[in-house]
Design an enzyme around this catalytic site. Structure first.
Site, short mmCIF file in Angstrom:
data_model
loop_
_atom_site.label_atom_id
_atom_site.label_comp_id
_atom_site.label_asym_id
_atom_site.label_seq_id
_atom_site.Cartn_x
_atom_site.Cartn_y
_atom_site.Cartn_z
N ARG A 47 -14.27 -73.99 13.80
CA ARG A 47 -14.08 -74.10 12.35
C ARG A 47 -15.30 -73.62 11.58
O ARG A 47 -15.20 -73.13 10.45
CB ARG A 47 -13.72 -75.54 11.97
CG ARG A 47 -13.36 -75.73 10.51
CD ARG A 47 -12.55 -77.00 10.28
NE ARG A 47 -13.11 -78.17 10.93
CZ ARG A 47 -14.10 -78.91 10.46
NH1 ARG A 47 -14.67 -78.59 9.31
NH2 ARG A 47 -14.52 -79.97 11.11
N TYR A 101 0.76 -60.76 -9.98
CA TYR A 101 1.52 -60.86 -8.73
C TYR A 101 2.29 -62.17 -8.69
O TYR A 101 1.77 -63.23 -9.01
CB TYR A 101 0.54 -60.76 -7.56
CG TYR A 101 1.08 -61.13 -6.21
CD1 TYR A 101 2.25 -60.58 -5.72
CD2 TYR A 101 0.41 -62.06 -5.41
CE1 TYR A 101 2.75 -60.93 -4.47
CE2 TYR A 101 0.89 -62.41 -4.16
CZ TYR A 101 2.06 -61.85 -3.71
OH TYR A 101 2.55 -62.22 -2.48
N ASP A 174 -8.22 -58.19 -7.16
CA ASP A 174 -7.37 -58.13 -5.98
C ASP A 174 -7.24 -56.66 -5.61
O ASP A 174 -6.55 -55.90 -6.30
CB ASP A 174 -6.00 -58.75 -6.28
CG ASP A 174 -5.12 -58.87 -5.04
OD1 ASP A 174 -5.31 -58.08 -4.10
OD2 ASP A 174 -4.24 -59.74 -5.02
N LYS A 199 -1.84 -56.63 4.76
CA LYS A 199 -1.24 -55.38 4.30
C LYS A 199 -1.95 -54.17 4.92
O LYS A 199 -1.92 -53.99 6.13
CB LYS A 199 -1.27 -55.34 2.77
CG LYS A 199 -0.74 -56.61 2.10
CD LYS A 199 0.67 -56.98 2.51
CE LYS A 199 1.30 -58.04 1.63
NZ LYS A 199 0.64 -59.34 1.61
#
Length: 379
Positions: A47, A101, A174, A199
């Site tokens: 972590r 978005y 973004d 993406k």
């Protein structure tokens, strides 16, 4: 080194044990302590850090030109963390684009975290409108999406960043649709860049990862690291490995995506069944000149409006044989989607609009597929 070279080499070293050129995948959740109790090899618990995550973060920092990257298990996790981190040092409203978005819109309207934010919606393509909005509300964070999803509008990052500096606000861009190969927001004045690596950077529709890249050291970087570690928002080692693999071919893939998208946009622009084409590479696009100035190329995403409306658009999508009807973008396959039916009542997408993510197929096959699908509504 140039972008293509950085994408192949940054964050990767020859494995010292085996000589492997491809980095190994480190699935271990814990790491051995030194006899004196220290961790001289740099890792303690998954972590806190992991070799694959560290490699991915180093690569993304180099590609975006940032000082550090913080990776997350999804793009939305990166978006949420960026807002939370910047709020600690930038008081004021969150300014978002009018065509924000829909995943971001859902975060702001459907979660307790989002509903607590003071949100101002403004047309980010109009810098004067953003400046006017600051007269009524002090901005703390200005959120930029360019090109936007799904209307493919273009925002002048440098102009918005100048307004933000004037009012002591932070700018987050973004950059998922453009990728660092086409656009480098930190060089244009942005403070943080976020990505859905799912993406284009992942590039193969087989991994979900997100990231936030910061321009300089400061409280927001410390807070991003704290959110990542203490909220357990860490991507899996294999997911980091896949995203790093994808980054190495990003430049080559984006060149094909962009070239094919431009050819398809030109084809659609002249088709009698199409009433509008949204692609910044077209000189008629309202953001064309800004895109020319701040982007290397115009991207692999476009949307177009079919004459008629929802029924006609759905029939075109249904008739396609090479394009796949599916959500997402940035992979090898060309995808098409009727965004209004995906986004629901709050959508800004016209009913006749189809969003197309142009893949890596031969562009003549893609154009032929669109031609035969559109023929049904021109007969």
């Amino acid at each position: 080194m140039q972008f293509e070279t950085l994408a192949v080499h940054e964050g990767r070293d020859i494995d010292p044990t085996t000589g492997a050129v491809a980095p190994p995948i480190h699935l271990s959740t814990t790491f051995e302590r030194d006899p004196d109790g220290g961790f001289s090899r740099g890792f303690e618990y998954i972590r806190d850090d992991n070799p694959n995550r560290r490699s991915l973060e180093a690569c993304l920092s180099a590609l975006e030109g940032g000082i550090a990257t913080v990776a997350f298990p999804s793009g939305m996790a990166a978006i949420s963390a960026a807002i939370e981190a910047l709020r600690t040092s930038h008081e004021g409203a969150l300014f978002v684009p009018r065509d924000v978005y829909f995943g971001m819109r859902a975060l702001l309207t459907e979660t307790e975290f989002g509903r607590k934010l003071d949100v101002v919606t403004v047309d980010m393509t109009d810098a004067a409108a953003v400046e006017r909005a600051t007269r009524d509300r002090k901005p703390g964070i200005i959120w930029v999406e360019t090109p936007s999803n799904p209307l493919v509008s273009i925002v002048d990052i440098a102009a918005i960043s100048a307004i933000a500096r004037k009012h002591g606000a932070a700018v987050v861009v973004d950059n998922t649709w453009a990728t660092p190969f086409l656009q480098r927001p930190l060089e244009l004045g942005a403070d943080v860049v976020v990505h859905s690596l799912t993406k284009y950077i992942g590039g193969h529709s087989d991994v979900m990862v997100g990231a936030a890249i910061v321009r300089k050291d400061g409280p927001h970087l410390v807070e991003l690291r704290s959110i990542q570690r203490n909220k357990g928002l860490v991507p899996a080692p294999f997911d980091c490995w896949l995203a790093l693999r994808g980054a190495s071919s990003l430049a080559a893939r984006m060149t094909v995506h962009c070239g094919s998208a431009m050819a398809i946009a030109n084809f659609l622009q002249g088709h009698p069944a199409v009433t509008a084409v949204h692609y910044p590479g077209l000189p008629a696009h309202s953001g064309h000149e800004v895109a020319k100035r701040q982007m290397r190329d115009f991207g692999g995403m476009l949307s177009f409006e079919v004459r008629g409306g929802r029924e006609e658009a759905m029939s075109v999508a249904a008739a396609l044989k090479v394009f796949t009807r599916a959500t997402s973008l940035g992979g090898n396959h060309s995808l098409i989607e009727h965004r209004a039916s995906v986004e629901g009542p709050a959508t800004m997408a016209p009913e006749g609009l189809l969003r197309a993510a142009i893949g890596l197929e031969n562009v003549s096959d893609l154009i032929g597929d669109l031609r035969q699908a559109l023929a049904a509504i021109t007969e």
